[in-house]
Design an enzyme around this catalytic site. Structure first.
Site, mmCIF file in Angstrom:
data_model
loop_
_atom_site.group_PDB
_atom_site.id
_atom_site.type_symbol
_atom_site.label_atom_id
_atom_site.label_comp_id
_atom_site.label_asym_id
_atom_site.label_seq_id
_atom_site.Cartn_x
_atom_site.Cartn_y
_atom_site.Cartn_z
ATOM 1 N N SER A 199 0.836 -1.203 0.000
ATOM 2 C CA SER A 199 0.000 0.000 0.000
ATOM 3 C C SER A 199 0.864 1.243 0.000
ATOM 4 O O SER A 199 1.962 1.248 0.540
ATOM 5 C CB SER A 199 -0.923 0.047 1.214
ATOM 6 O OG SER A 199 -1.662 1.263 1.188
ATOM 7 N N HIS A 249 -7.146 -3.615 4.987
ATOM 8 C CA HIS A 249 -6.590 -2.252 4.950
ATOM 9 C C HIS A 249 -7.419 -1.387 3.998
ATOM 10 O O HIS A 249 -7.818 -0.280 4.313
ATOM 11 C CB HIS A 249 -5.126 -2.292 4.510
ATOM 12 C CG HIS A 249 -4.575 -0.960 4.073
ATOM 13 N ND1 HIS A 249 -4.909 -0.381 2.854
ATOM 14 C CD2 HIS A 249 -3.761 -0.066 4.688
ATOM 15 C CE1 HIS A 249 -4.317 0.794 2.746
ATOM 16 N NE2 HIS A 249 -3.612 1.005 3.845
ATOM 17 N N ASN A 250 -7.667 -1.923 2.802
ATOM 18 C CA ASN A 250 -8.421 -1.141 1.821
ATOM 19 C C ASN A 250 -9.864 -0.916 2.265
ATOM 20 O O ASN A 250 -10.426 0.145 2.010
ATOM 21 C CB ASN A 250 -8.374 -1.825 0.457
ATOM 22 C CG ASN A 250 -7.019 -1.666 -0.219
ATOM 23 O OD1 ASN A 250 -5.996 -1.520 0.450
ATOM 24 N ND2 ASN A 250 -6.998 -1.682 -1.525
ATOM 25 N N LYS A 277 -4.095 -6.849 3.530
ATOM 26 C CA LYS A 277 -4.125 -5.708 2.601
ATOM 27 C C LYS A 277 -5.571 -5.395 2.197
ATOM 28 O O LYS A 277 -5.963 -4.229 2.092
ATOM 29 C CB LYS A 277 -3.272 -6.006 1.361
ATOM 30 C CG LYS A 277 -3.452 -5.006 0.202
ATOM 31 C CD LYS A 277 -2.874 -3.650 0.531
ATOM 32 C CE LYS A 277 -3.165 -2.490 -0.387
ATOM 33 N NZ LYS A 277 -3.411 -2.629 -1.776
ATOM 34 N N GLU A 323 -9.755 1.785 4.620
ATOM 35 C CA GLU A 323 -9.513 3.006 3.834
ATOM 36 C C GLU A 323 -10.846 3.554 3.279
ATOM 37 O O GLU A 323 -11.115 4.750 3.348
ATOM 38 C CB GLU A 323 -8.534 2.650 2.711
ATOM 39 C CG GLU A 323 -8.288 3.718 1.668
ATOM 40 C CD GLU A 323 -7.422 3.140 0.514
ATOM 41 O OE1 GLU A 323 -6.396 2.489 0.792
ATOM 42 O OE2 GLU A 323 -7.798 3.346 -0.653
#
Ligand code: NBP
Length: 478
Positions: free
Chosen positions: A128, A186-187, A183, A190
């Site tokens: 990222s 994480h997104n 990940k 986000e």
């Protein structure tokens, strides 16, 4: 064979990652399906370090030190499989293929399994930080065998972003798909962060009556406090920007239809499969979807509802301060939900993910980097088995202090007809968790009524069914 690492796939991410390795003193073999890109990279940036340009797959593989470490940075999906199929026959047992693309973790699990049979390590790495992160230091989430991390980790630690305390923003997340899973979450976080900020903006604009420039100042001030983060920082930049063509605030000339590439959607799909309530992330994905339904919105423009009447002066400023509280409290909830999903995934796939280590490596390089992550790391360091971030006394205390304002902001939004799905979902989640009794008891009654789905009782063990269409007596179904 002199290169310590190889990168194949030299679009923006791959080129920048290769340059990052070279700038850190590694000899980097570079390769791309279309060889002109390889030549262009070396011509433009060859002076930044030592590159070995390879035109063919064989040349590329031959350029690598053994055990080989080669990073695949091509378009996620079929191109990744095509590249693996091309390279795997040229490799030897012990070599490591690293997929740095945005792969779905299930694909990573499948590829890892298939390559393991041939003795090849497959490492799925979530990266990222966008283009700039790839070049200057991304946050790196590697999943794969411990053995492959021993070989690869020192290189990743060198090129990764560094947190304020100097720690590299990477560590071994766990086996096979663990890195890409983390990940993905994480997104998702986000998406939630961005939606919460967007809702705060909407409220400051329509309820506080602030101009975009004033809101930019407000976000700058918030960025000096506990909300200090990359996303708040860039929000201020975007809001302060003036469109050159019209002289109007940039945010007023951009079409209000948000797009998505799919990792937020994956987060929600997987959360549904795992049974984890990530309502804030889900609302963020749906909010983008609603924004994109132009025809539906046009057909609904005349629907009845209040128009916001902006506040002014001290009242507006007091409201803005309440929005900061609501934003912070909602942010704690979305991270709570995201970390719950990481824990659930880790249990389901037996990855042994350390949530404190995840918080630590998100502190720099990635899109959700924030001062706040230090606090999450500390909470998990103090109590690795923390059932939920909301069980941390520090976060619980902050929400306790914020909640009156949080509720007041939602009341104002509802009264004035401003959609705040992520704020509302976060508060509903919080209130659901703290409720002594939930109406789920009624849901169970309905399910038993129409489908004899049975229920459990609060006062006795066992499972029961009421004879709804008979004499309504209760029978034990154990
Ligand atoms: P793209 O996702 O646009 O992929 C372009 C690269 O894939 C080119 O090198 C292209 O080679 C190669 N490629 C394709 Br397309 N099909 C191929 C095939 N069948 N065989 C061999 N090579 C093939 O590049 P990107 O934007 O740099 O992203 C790379 C990866 O990183 C993606 O998985 C992306 O999701 C991920 N990612 C991107 C970002 C970001 O901010 N952009 C951030 C984090 C992760 P060619 O030159 O010969 O066409």
């Amino acid at each position: 064979s002199t290169a310590q690492i190889g990168v194949t796939g030299l679009a923006v991410m791959g080129s920048n990652l290769a340059r990052n390795f070279a700038r850190n003193g590694f000899t980097v073999a570079v390769h791309n399906r279309t060889a002109a890109k390889t030549r262009a990279l070396v011509a433009e940036h060859g002076d930044e370090g030592t590159f070995v340009a390879a035109e063919s797959a064989k040349e590329f593989v031959d350029a690598l030190e053994r055990p080989r470490r080669l990073i695949v940075m091509v378009k996620a999906g079929e191109p990744t499989d095509a590249v693996i199929d091309e390279f795997a026959p040229l490799l030897e047992p012990g070599d490591v293929i690293i997929d740095g693309g945005n792969a779905h973790f299930e694909d990573t699990r499948r590829r890892e399994r298939q390559l393991r049979e041939r003795g090849i390590h497959f490492v799925g790495v979530g990266i990222s930080g966008g283009e700039e992160g790839a070049l200057l230091g991304p946050s790196i989430m590697p999943g794969g065998s411990a053995e492959s991390y021993a070989s690869l980790g020192p290189l990743l630690e060198k090129i990764a972003a560094k947190a304020a305390d100097g720690t590299p923003c990477t560590s071994h997340i766990g086996p096979d798909g663990a890195g890409h899973f983390v990940k993905m979450v994480h997104n998702g976080i986000e998406y939630a962060d961005m939606q919460l900020i967007a809702e705060a903006y909407h409220l400051l604009r329509d309820v506080a009556g602030y101009s975009p420039a004033r809101i930019a100042e407000t976000f700058r001030a918030w960025n000096r406090g506990r909300l200090d983060s990359y996303l708040i920082e860039i929000t201020a930049e975007v809001l302060a920007h003036t469109d050159a063509a019209t002289g109007r605030p940039f945010v007023d000339v951009v079409a209000d239809a948000a797009e998505q590439k799919g990792t937020g959607r994956w987060t929600v799909q997987i959360a549904l499969d795992l049974g984890v309530p990530v309502s804030g992330i889900a609302e963020a994905v749906f909010a983008r979807s609603v924004s994109g339904h132009a025809a539906l919105r046009a057909a609904s423009a005349e629907l009845a509802g209040p128009r916001a009447t902006p506040l002014s002066g001290a009242e507006a400023d007091a409201f803005a301060a309440q929005v900061e509280q609501a934003l912070y409290a909602s942010k704690i909830v979305s991270y709570t939900q995201g970390f719950h999903q990481i824990r659930a995934g880790s249990e389901q796939y037996e990855w042994g993910v350390d949530p404190g280590a995840v918080a630590a490596l998100w502190r720099g390089g990635c899109i959700i980097r924030a001062a706040f992550l230090d606090r999450i790391k500390a909470a998990y360091d103090a109590r690795p088995d923390l059932p939920s971030l909301l069980s941390d006394a520090g976060f619980a205390g902050e929400i306790a202090a914020a909640q009156d304002d949080w509720r007041a902001v939602l009341v104002a939004a509802v009264r004035q007809g401003i959609p705040v799905p992520a704020f509302a979902a976060s508060l509903a989640y919080y209130d659901a968790l703290r409720a002594e009794r939930l109406p789920a008891a009624l849901t169970q009654g309905q399910r038993d009524f129409f489908g004899a789905h049975t229920y459990r009782r609060t006062d006795r063990e066992g499972s029961f069914h009421t004879l709804w269409s008979g004499d309504r007596s209760e029978v034990s179904t154990d």
